[in-house]
Design a protein around this motif. Structure first.
Motif, short mmCIF file in Angstrom:
data_model
loop_
_atom_site.label_atom_id
_atom_site.label_comp_id
_atom_site.label_asym_id
_atom_site.label_seq_id
_atom_site.Cartn_x
_atom_site.Cartn_y
_atom_site.Cartn_z
N THR A 1 4.74 5.98 23.92
CA THR A 1 5.57 5.68 25.08
C THR A 1 6.82 4.98 24.54
O THR A 1 7.49 5.54 23.69
N ASP A 2 7.09 3.76 24.99
CA ASP A 2 8.20 2.99 24.42
C ASP A 2 7.91 2.61 22.98
O ASP A 2 8.81 2.42 22.18
N LYS A 3 6.64 2.48 22.68
CA LYS A 3 6.22 2.18 21.31
C LYS A 3 4.95 2.99 21.01
O LYS A 3 4.32 3.52 21.93
N VAL A 4 4.61 3.08 19.77
CA VAL A 4 3.42 3.84 19.36
C VAL A 4 2.25 2.87 19.25
O VAL A 4 2.35 1.81 18.62
N GLN A 5 1.14 3.23 19.90
CA GLN A 5 -0.08 2.42 19.83
C GLN A 5 -1.24 3.30 19.41
O GLN A 5 -1.40 4.41 19.93
N GLU A 6 -2.04 2.79 18.47
CA GLU A 6 -3.23 3.52 18.07
C GLU A 6 -4.31 3.33 19.13
O GLU A 6 -4.52 2.24 19.63
#
Length: 90
Positions: free
Chosen positions: A13-18
């Protein structure tokens, strides 16, 4: 590859999250991923338990099993489920 536990999922999204892989993620998105309508999780059957079961566009059953590694038992388990489905078509 003997072990598939190294597979990683990410949310972008706005940032990548695992993301932590889980059957819940698959079940919530079964229609999107596979075109399968989710029916039930951990479906108890004779001498076993199906991780996830759904129906495809032809109302045929689709069974999903989650494994961390691959071995010859996966084939035997699939054949067991096929036999069970044939015996319980109703």
């Amino acid at each position: 590859m003997d072990n598939i536990s190294g597979i990683k999922l990410f949310s972008i999204t706005d940032k990548v999250q695992e993301l932590t892989p889980s059957n819940v993620l698959i079940e919530r998105n079964m229609e999107t991923f596979f075109g399968v309508r989710f029916l039930k999780s951990e479906c108890v059957i004779t001498d076993g338990r199906i991780d996830s079961i759904g129906l495809d566009e032809n109302n045929c059953p689709v069974i999903l099993e989650y494994k961390r590694s691959m071995n010859e038992n996966v084939i035997n388990q699939g054949l067991f489920y096929l036999d069970w489905l044939l015996d319980h078509q109703g």
